[in-house]
Structures are given as structure tokens and as C-alpha cells.
Design an enzyme around this catalytic site. Structure first.
Site, PDB file in Angstrom:
ATOM      1  N   MET A  30      -0.148   8.441   1.551  1.00 22.45           N
ATOM      2  CA  MET A  30      -0.275   9.200   2.795  1.00 22.45           C
ATOM      3  C   MET A  30       0.699   8.649   3.842  1.00 22.45           C
ATOM      4  SD  MET A  30      -4.189  10.373   3.115  1.00 22.45           S
ATOM      5  CE  MET A  30      -4.871   8.850   3.701  1.00 22.45           C
ATOM      6  N   ALA A  32       2.979   5.977   6.269  1.00 23.04           N
ATOM      7  CA  ALA A  32       2.806   4.759   7.074  1.00 23.04           C
ATOM      8  C   ALA A  32       2.835   3.569   6.101  1.00 23.04           C
ATOM      9  CB  ALA A  32       1.532   4.795   7.910  1.00 23.04           C
ATOM     10  N   LEU A  33       3.937   3.516   5.390  1.00 23.03           N
ATOM     11  CA  LEU A  33       4.018   2.621   4.225  1.00 23.03           C
ATOM     12  C   LEU A  33       4.050   1.150   4.614  1.00 23.03           C
ATOM     13  CD1 LEU A  33       6.604   4.586   2.019  1.00 23.03           C
ATOM     14  CD2 LEU A  33       4.113   4.764   2.063  1.00 23.03           C
ATOM     15  N   HIS A  37       2.124  -0.349  -0.694  1.00 24.10           N
ATOM     16  CA  HIS A  37       2.714   0.857  -1.294  1.00 24.10           C
ATOM     17  C   HIS A  37       3.993   0.497  -2.058  1.00 24.10           C
ATOM     18  CE1 HIS A  37       0.683   2.704   2.380  1.00 24.10           C
ATOM     19  NE2 HIS A  37       0.144   3.404   1.394  1.00 24.10           N
ATOM     20  N   GLN A 174     -11.690   5.114  -5.419  1.00 25.23           N
ATOM     21  CA  GLN A 174     -10.744   6.222  -5.568  1.00 25.23           C
ATOM     22  C   GLN A 174     -10.086   6.180  -6.946  1.00 25.23           C
ATOM     23  OE1 GLN A 174      -7.859   7.674  -2.483  1.00 25.23           O
ATOM     24  NE2 GLN A 174      -6.461   6.332  -3.574  1.00 25.23           N
ATOM     25  N   SER A 207      -2.571   1.124   5.971  1.00 30.09           N
ATOM     26  CA  SER A 207      -1.852   1.849   7.028  1.00 30.09           C
ATOM     27  C   SER A 207      -2.641   1.812   8.327  1.00 30.09           C
ATOM     28  CB  SER A 207      -1.641   3.300   6.601  1.00 30.09           C
ATOM     29  OG  SER A 207      -0.971   3.345   5.367  1.00 30.09           O
TER      30      SER A 207
HETATM   31  P1  AMP Z   1      -2.725   5.546   0.981  1.00 32.17           P
HETATM   32  O1  AMP Z   1      -1.371   5.839   1.538  1.00 32.17           O
HETATM   33  O2  AMP Z   1      -3.518   4.623   1.823  1.00 32.17           O
HETATM   34  O3  AMP Z   1      -3.446   6.774   0.534  1.00 32.17           O
HETATM   35  O4  AMP Z   1      -2.451   4.718  -0.343  1.00 32.17           O
HETATM   36  C1  AMP Z   1      -1.599   5.188  -1.343  1.00 32.17           C
HETATM   37  C2  AMP Z   1      -1.730   4.299  -2.538  1.00 32.17           C
HETATM   38  O5  AMP Z   1      -1.411   2.963  -2.174  1.00 32.17           O
HETATM   39  C3  AMP Z   1      -3.169   4.264  -3.080  1.00 32.17           C
HETATM   40  O6  AMP Z   1      -3.125   4.220  -4.486  1.00 32.17           O
HETATM   41  C4  AMP Z   1      -3.702   2.982  -2.512  1.00 32.17           C
HETATM   42  O7  AMP Z   1      -4.743   2.404  -3.281  1.00 32.17           O
HETATM   43  C5  AMP Z   1      -2.463   2.109  -2.552  1.00 32.17           C
HETATM   44  N1  AMP Z   1      -2.595   0.995  -1.613  1.00 32.17           N
HETATM   45  C6  AMP Z   1      -2.921   1.069  -0.302  1.00 32.17           C
HETATM   46  N2  AMP Z   1      -3.008  -0.163   0.225  1.00 32.17           N
HETATM   47  C7  AMP Z   1      -2.752  -1.026  -0.780  1.00 32.17           C
HETATM   48  C8  AMP Z   1      -2.695  -2.447  -0.881  1.00 32.17           C
HETATM   49  N3  AMP Z   1      -2.945  -3.237   0.162  1.00 32.17           N
HETATM   50  N4  AMP Z   1      -2.405  -2.995  -2.083  1.00 32.17           N
HETATM   51  C9  AMP Z   1      -2.175  -2.212  -3.159  1.00 32.17           C
HETATM   52  N5  AMP Z   1      -2.196  -0.870  -3.130  1.00 32.17           N
HETATM   53  C10 AMP Z   1      -2.494  -0.287  -1.967  1.00 32.17           C
END
Ligand code: AMP
Length: 299
Positions: A30, A32-33, A37, A174, A207
């Protein structure tokens, strides 16, 4: 890196990759990397020549309209980070591209009721039965959230048709939900789980962390500290209710935390674990100021 906003343009590009017999790895986000990510992208690049990342703040998985509105959006910075990481294709569709029939203004944060959706034939995610996977923990506290997640991930899988897709263990439930969706809908995709990336002080990268005020950010590492202490205690203390009591008391000591749940769950079924004879996962969700944070650790 090539950036696409239209499904047909991305698909034409992916077709040319497949013609070269190259496999495709996919990282849905989503935006805001952060480094969490980027770790998924790097893992993807070790296994595929072509890495596709999507950035889409999916309105149907937000049960709280304010959370959707305040979700950080940093597209230019995201694109730079992805380019540097070596990503090949970035897919950033506008909402209408993903949900042509979503009348967002009338229905913020929600999909159209099924009977009003002319796209119903394609909505195969609606057939997925998640059993208890979307009833416990996040499912109980964020009604409709996982429906939105499987809706968007199945649409993205249909568009990208990846060989592998990469998800973070940070969002443990998730991951379980997506695995089950992919299994039931027979997607020929391997779901790859990647470890949670943390800040040096232990806070799981998210994010949403940028929305924490300085004094909130200062206490946020306590979440991971409690989880890791539970993991350590679990090596010798096997009484789940004692472990839970300890964690809840510790988390409640921090006045800025409003605990939503702390659970020790069976790592497969996600139902509350009865004992630690099976793999278990300690999961926590809490509000820190206006920001909702989740974290977990495998025991
Ligand atoms: P999001 O943008 O938050 O929906 O996350 C996108 C992907 O990145 C999802 O598979 C999350 O589980 C993964 N993700 C988010 N934060 C982390 C983190 N701190 N470590 C590993 N993977 C992450």
C-alpha cells in the site's frame, strides 16, 4: 523501472516478459515504503528476473474511514526506493482502475453490495470460506478487513499472474488468510513468507509509524520488548494463561497504549492456543495515540 497505472498496459508488459520465458515475482503493497517492503523486493529479486510491485491503498480493506484518509502516501519517494532496489515494474492503479463500479463517495471504505456489482462474475473471492481465520484477532477487531484484503489480492493475482508472491510475517494473520484464499481459488502461485523487519530498537517497521508523535514513538518499542520477553518465557513457562496475563499487564503499564488484544494463537488455525505443544504465535494490536499498531512473534 517502468510505472503503470492501467491494467492493460501492465499486462502487455508482463506478456512480453513471459514470452522471454522469464518468471514473475510480485510484491503487493500500500506504499509509504520502508525497509520491510524493500526486503520483500530484494527477496523477490533473488528468485525472479522480473519483480513487479503494486502500490494501491485499497479502500475496501479499511474499516475506519479516518485511517484510510490519513494513510501515508509518498509515491515519488516510493518510486525512487523501488528503482534503487532494482524493481522492474511498478503498478500504481487509481481506485477506478481496480474498482470501476466502486462509488467511493457514497460508500467510503466499502465495496458495493454484491448484487449491485456488475462485475460479479469476476468476484470469485466471494466464494472463499475463511472459516475462523478472519473471525479472530484482526478479523474480530476490524470487521470486513480481510474480505477487502482477499478481494484486492485476488484481483491483483488475476492481473499480474505471478509465479511467486511475497508477503511479510509482520501481518501474520493476513498471510494465513491469503494462503487460504490462494489455496481455495487454486491460484498457481507460491506464497512466500518473509520475516518482519524491525527498527534498531525493535519496533516493527510499518508505514503507520511516521504518524506517531515523538513521545509515542519513544514508547513504541515496548510492544516488541513484551513480545520477545513472552517468547523467552515460553521456553520454560508453558502455562498460556500466565504468559498472556504477564503480557497484558506489561502492556497496560504503558499509559499511552490502548490494548485491543494480546493473543497466543495456534500458528496454523489462529485459534487461541491451548498449550505450547504445537507451534504458536503471540499477536498484539494496540492503539498508540491515533495510530493502530500490530506485531507478532512466533513462539
Ligand atoms: P503494506 O504496505 O503495509 O500493506 O505491506 C505490504 C507488504 O509488506 C505486506 O506483505 C506486509 O506484511 C509487508 N510488510 C509490512 N511491514 C513489514 C515489515 N516490517 N517487515 C516485513 N514485511 C513487512
Amino acid at each position: 523501472m517502468v510505472t503503470f497505472t492501467a491494467i492493460k498496459d501492465l499486462q502487455a508488459h508482463l506478456e512480453s516478459i513471459r514470452k522471454k520465458n522469464q518468471s514473475i515475482g510480485f510484491v503487493p503493497t500500500m506504499g509509504a515504503l520502508h525497509e520491510g517492503h524493500i526486503a520483500l523486493v530484494k527477496r523477490c529479486l533473488t528468485e525472479h528476473n522480473a519483480c513487479v510491485v503494486s502500490i494501491f491503498v485499497n479502500p475496501t480493506q479499511f474499516n475506519n474511514p479516518e485511517d484510510l484518509e490519513k494513510y501515508p502516501r509518498t509515491p515519488a519517494r516510493d518510486a525512487r526506493m523501488l528503482e534503487e532496489a532494482g524493481c522492474h515494474a511498478l503498478f500504481m492503479p487509481p481506485v477506478e482502475e481496480m474498482y470501476p463500479f466502486l462509488r467511493q463517495a457514497q460508500n467510503p471504505g466499502q465495496a458495493l453490495p454484491a448484487d449491485q456489482d456488475p462485475d460479479i462474475e469476476k468476484e470469485k473471492w466471494k466464494k472463499v470460506n475463511l472459516g475462523m481465520l478472519d473471525k479472530v484477532m484482526e478479523g474480530a477487531h476490524r470487521p470486513g478487513h480481510f474480505k477487502g484484503v482477499i478481494q484486492v489480492v485476488s484481483k491483483l493475482f488475476d492481473i499480474v499472474k505471478p509465479d511467486r508472491a511475497y508477503f511479510g510475517q509482520k501481518d501474520y494473520q493476513q498471510l494465513a488468510v491469503i494462503r487460504e484464499m490462494a489455496r481455495q481459488l487454486r491460484y498457481p502461485v507460491e506464497i512466500v513468507a518473509c520475516p518482519t523487519v524491525r527498527e534498531p530498537d525493535g519496533l516493527a517497521m510499518s508505514s503507520r509509524n511516521v504518524r506517531l508523535k515523538p513521545r509515542e514513538r519513544a514508547v513504541a518499542p515496548k510492544i516488541a520488548q513484551v513480545l520477545f520477553k513472552v517468547k523467552e518465557l515460553a521456553k520454560s513457562a508453558h502455562d498460556i494463561s500466565e504468559l498472556k496475563k504477564f503480557a497484558v499487564e506489561e502492556l497496560n503499564k504503558e499509559k499511552l497504549f490502548t490494548l485491543e488484544y494480546f493473543e497466543i494463537a495456534d500458528a496454523r488455525s489462529l485459534l487461541p492456543a491451548k498449550d505450547l505443544s504445537v507451534p504458536a504465535v503471540a499477536c498484539v494490536a494496540l492503539k498508540l495515540g491515533a495510530v493502530r499498531l500490530i506485531d507478532n512473534v512466533l513462539l
